[in-house]
Design a protein around this motif. Structure first.
Motif, PDB file in Angstrom:
ATOM      1  N   ALA A 185       0.828  -1.204   0.000  1.00  0.00           N
ATOM      2  CA  ALA A 185       0.000   0.000   0.000  1.00  0.00           C
ATOM      3  C   ALA A 185       0.865   1.258   0.000  1.00  0.00           C
ATOM      4  CB  ALA A 185      -0.919  -0.007   1.217  1.00  0.00           C
ATOM      5  N   LEU A 186       1.908   1.260   0.828  1.00  0.00           N
ATOM      6  CA  LEU A 186       2.781   2.426   0.897  1.00  0.00           C
ATOM      7  C   LEU A 186       3.540   2.631  -0.413  1.00  0.00           C
ATOM      8  CD1 LEU A 186       4.167   1.946   4.517  1.00  0.00           C
ATOM      9  CD2 LEU A 186       2.486   3.645   3.767  1.00  0.00           C
ATOM     10  N   LEU A 187       3.969   1.535  -1.020  1.00  0.00           N
ATOM     11  CA  LEU A 187       4.683   1.631  -2.296  1.00  0.00           C
ATOM     12  C   LEU A 187       3.775   2.204  -3.382  1.00  0.00           C
ATOM     13  CD1 LEU A 187       7.055   1.055  -4.174  1.00  0.00           C
ATOM     14  CD2 LEU A 187       6.225  -1.289  -4.395  1.00  0.00           C
ATOM     15  N   LEU A 188       2.552   1.688  -3.485  1.00  0.00           N
ATOM     16  CA  LEU A 188       1.623   2.179  -4.501  1.00  0.00           C
ATOM     17  C   LEU A 188       1.245   3.633  -4.241  1.00  0.00           C
ATOM     18  CD1 LEU A 188      -0.709  -0.929  -4.893  1.00  0.00           C
ATOM     19  CD2 LEU A 188       1.011  -0.120  -6.515  1.00  0.00           C
ATOM     20  N   ALA A 189       1.092   3.993  -2.971  1.00  0.00           N
ATOM     21  CA  ALA A 189       0.745   5.370  -2.630  1.00  0.00           C
ATOM     22  C   ALA A 189       1.856   6.335  -3.029  1.00  0.00           C
ATOM     23  CB  ALA A 189       0.442   5.483  -1.140  1.00  0.00           C
ATOM     24  N   ARG A 190       3.093   5.941  -2.774  1.00  0.00           N
ATOM     25  CA  ARG A 190       4.214   6.797  -3.171  1.00  0.00           C
ATOM     26  C   ARG A 190       4.311   6.904  -4.681  1.00  0.00           C
ATOM     27  NH1 ARG A 190       9.907   5.907  -0.317  1.00  0.00           N
ATOM     28  NH2 ARG A 190      10.279   7.867  -1.411  1.00  0.00           N
ATOM     29  N   ALA A 191       4.112   5.795  -5.353  1.00  0.00           N
ATOM     30  CA  ALA A 191       4.220   5.791  -6.817  1.00  0.00           C
ATOM     31  C   ALA A 191       3.154   6.663  -7.464  1.00  0.00           C
ATOM     32  CB  ALA A 191       4.128   4.363  -7.344  1.00  0.00           C
ATOM     33  N   SER A 192       1.959   6.656  -6.894  1.00  0.00           N
ATOM     34  CA  SER A 192       0.845   7.422  -7.466  1.00  0.00           C
ATOM     35  C   SER A 192       0.668   8.790  -6.809  1.00  0.00           C
ATOM     36  CB  SER A 192      -0.456   6.636  -7.327  1.00  0.00           C
ATOM     37  OG  SER A 192      -0.769   6.406  -5.958  1.00  0.00           O
ATOM     38  N   ARG A 193       1.446   9.050  -5.760  1.00  0.00           N
ATOM     39  CA  ARG A 193       1.310  10.273  -4.979  1.00  0.00           C
ATOM     40  C   ARG A 193      -0.146  10.482  -4.581  1.00  0.00           C
ATOM     41  NH1 ARG A 193       5.645  13.387  -4.571  1.00  0.00           N
ATOM     42  NH2 ARG A 193       4.383  15.236  -4.064  1.00  0.00           N
ATOM     43  N   SER A 194      -0.717   9.425  -4.059  1.00  0.00           N
ATOM     44  CA  SER A 194      -2.115   9.440  -3.640  1.00  0.00           C
ATOM     45  C   SER A 194      -2.275   8.521  -2.446  1.00  0.00           C
ATOM     46  CB  SER A 194      -3.017   8.959  -4.778  1.00  0.00           C
ATOM     47  OG  SER A 194      -4.325   8.693  -4.314  1.00  0.00           O
ATOM     48  N   ARG A 195      -3.137   8.915  -1.524  1.00  0.00           N
ATOM     49  CA  ARG A 195      -3.407   8.092  -0.358  1.00  0.00           C
ATOM     50  C   ARG A 195      -4.422   6.990  -0.659  1.00  0.00           C
ATOM     51  NH1 ARG A 195      -3.174  10.057   5.731  1.00  0.00           N
ATOM     52  NH2 ARG A 195      -4.088   8.260   6.769  1.00  0.00           N
ATOM     53  N   LEU A 196      -5.024   7.020  -1.825  1.00  0.00           N
ATOM     54  CA  LEU A 196      -6.084   6.073  -2.155  1.00  0.00           C
ATOM     55  C   LEU A 196      -5.672   4.612  -1.991  1.00  0.00           C
ATOM     56  CD1 LEU A 196      -8.955   5.600  -3.142  1.00  0.00           C
ATOM     57  CD2 LEU A 196      -8.102   5.788  -5.497  1.00  0.00           C
ATOM     58  N   PRO A 197      -4.477   4.176  -2.451  1.00  0.00           N
ATOM     59  CA  PRO A 197      -4.102   2.767  -2.233  1.00  0.00           C
ATOM     60  C   PRO A 197      -4.086   2.377  -0.756  1.00  0.00           C
ATOM     61  CG  PRO A 197      -2.671   3.749  -3.882  1.00  0.00           C
ATOM     62  CD  PRO A 197      -3.468   4.873  -3.275  1.00  0.00           C
ATOM     63  N   VAL A 198      -3.670   3.306   0.098  1.00  0.00           N
ATOM     64  CA  VAL A 198      -3.660   3.028   1.536  1.00  0.00           C
ATOM     65  C   VAL A 198      -5.082   2.849   2.054  1.00  0.00           C
ATOM     66  CG1 VAL A 198      -3.097   3.968   3.813  1.00  0.00           C
ATOM     67  CG2 VAL A 198      -1.473   4.205   1.931  1.00  0.00           C
ATOM     68  N   GLU A 199      -5.995   3.710   1.631  1.00  0.00           N
ATOM     69  CA  GLU A 199      -7.377   3.605   2.097  1.00  0.00           C
ATOM     70  C   GLU A 199      -8.008   2.292   1.642  1.00  0.00           C
ATOM     71  OE1 GLU A 199      -8.505   5.603   4.237  1.00  0.00           O
ATOM     72  OE2 GLU A 199      -6.841   7.021   4.107  1.00  0.00           O
ATOM     73  N   ARG A 200      -7.720   1.876   0.425  1.00  0.00           N
ATOM     74  CA  ARG A 200      -8.275   0.615  -0.082  1.00  0.00           C
ATOM     75  C   ARG A 200      -7.727  -0.572   0.704  1.00  0.00           C
ATOM     76  NH1 ARG A 200      -7.864   2.154  -6.546  1.00  0.00           N
ATOM     77  NH2 ARG A 200     -10.016   2.952  -6.733  1.00  0.00           N
ATOM     78  N   VAL A 201      -6.428  -0.581   0.926  1.00  0.00           N
ATOM     79  CA  VAL A 201      -5.827  -1.682   1.673  1.00  0.00           C
ATOM     80  C   VAL A 201      -6.306  -1.657   3.118  1.00  0.00           C
ATOM     81  CG1 VAL A 201      -3.638  -2.528   2.607  1.00  0.00           C
ATOM     82  CG2 VAL A 201      -3.833  -1.989   0.179  1.00  0.00           C
ATOM     83  N   ARG A 202      -6.466  -0.495   3.681  1.00  0.00           N
ATOM     84  CA  ARG A 202      -6.948  -0.401   5.062  1.00  0.00           C
ATOM     85  C   ARG A 202      -8.300  -1.090   5.209  1.00  0.00           C
ATOM     86  NH1 ARG A 202      -9.767   1.972   9.034  1.00  0.00           N
ATOM     87  NH2 ARG A 202      -8.644   2.923  10.790  1.00  0.00           N
ATOM     88  N   ARG A 203      -9.200  -0.869   4.267  1.00  0.00           N
ATOM     89  CA  ARG A 203     -10.519  -1.508   4.341  1.00  0.00           C
ATOM     90  C   ARG A 203     -10.396  -3.022   4.304  1.00  0.00           C
ATOM     91  NH1 ARG A 203     -11.998   3.047   1.041  1.00  0.00           N
ATOM     92  NH2 ARG A 203     -11.765   1.841  -0.895  1.00  0.00           N
ATOM     93  N   GLN A 204      -9.483  -3.524   3.486  1.00  0.00           N
ATOM     94  CA  GLN A 204      -9.314  -4.979   3.392  1.00  0.00           C
ATOM     95  C   GLN A 204      -8.658  -5.554   4.646  1.00  0.00           C
ATOM     96  OE1 GLN A 204     -10.725  -6.790   0.997  1.00  0.00           O
ATOM     97  NE2 GLN A 204     -11.506  -4.785   0.309  1.00  0.00           N
ATOM     98  N   VAL A 205      -7.722  -4.801   5.235  1.00  0.00           N
ATOM     99  CA  VAL A 205      -7.085  -5.253   6.471  1.00  0.00           C
ATOM    100  C   VAL A 205      -8.130  -5.356   7.585  1.00  0.00           C
ATOM    101  CG1 VAL A 205      -5.486  -4.564   8.300  1.00  0.00           C
ATOM    102  CG2 VAL A 205      -4.755  -4.468   5.918  1.00  0.00           C
TER     103      VAL A 205
END
Length: 210
Positions: A185-205
């Motif tokens: 999640a952190l890698l995708l967020a940095r790559a996209s400069r968006s918090r959205l990957p973190v929010e999506r992964v958080r819901r799944q966690v």
């Protein structure tokens, strides 16, 4: 003199931590570290006779301890893994956003660089990840993971030794999965400069740990 020397050493490690996390080990030069730390070149050789590898290793270890302290602080008010893990992810994401996406996992950038080229730093990275995974597994076991994995009444009943082994395996597997989700999640967020990957992964966690 000893206090001044300790302060200089700490500044150099702190500067290396910041630069290495954002740029990687290969992209960070010693002159740049010294400039950020405001330290003379002689202090680098005095405090880090092992050179750049020693400095980067100590910077990574300090970053690992920072995350450990963050987990400890959160665990003080959120003892259950299902609450603690999302809070850890939120804290890392907040840190990343505050740094303009220059920070994510403080170990990942170097880990990707050195996995096949620098055994000394590879071992440091692996040790930090293993420590985090153990902490997650311990939290999951303390959170009653075994109850969710209890055998059905009509199933063959394993002995206590087998059940203990199953609990360890299940907690370790789930801890590895959760850690991989956080890192990804952190890698995708940095790559996209968006918090959205973190929010999506958080819901799944949250669903996974519920």
């Amino acid at each position: 003199m000893a206090v001044k020397g300790d302060e200089t050493r700490a500044r150099i490690v702190a500067a290396a931590r910041t630069l290495v996390e954002a740029q990687g080990s290969h992209g960070t030069g010693l002159n740049e570290v010294l400039a950020v730390a405001g330290a003379p070149r002689g202090s680098l050789y005095h405090h880090f006779p092992g050179g750049k590898d020693q400095l980067v290793g100590e910077a990574l270890a300090a970053a690992g301890r920072e995350v450990d302290a963050m987990i400890d602080d959160l665990a003080g008010t959120l003892p259950r893994a299902r609450d603690l893990v999302p809070a850890v992810l939120d804290a890392l994401a907040d840190r990343m956003v505050a740094a303009g996406y220059a920070k994510g996992c403080p170990v990942a950038t170097v880990a990707l660089e050195v996995s096949s080229s620098n055994e000394q730093l590879q071992r440091v990275c692996a040790g930090i990840y293993e420590g985090w995974q153990r902490r997650l597994a311990d939290a999951l076991r303390a959170d009653g993971l075994a109850a969710a994995d209890a055998p059905q009444p009509d199933a063959p009943q394993p002995d206590e030794h087998d059940m203990a082994g199953d609990r360890r395996d299940t907690a370790d597997d789930l801890a590895a999965t959760v850690l991989a989700l956080i890192e990804g999640a952190l890698l995708l967020a940095r790559a996209s400069r968006s918090r959205l990957p973190v929010e999506r992964v958080r819901r799944q966690v949250v669903r996974l740990l519920a």
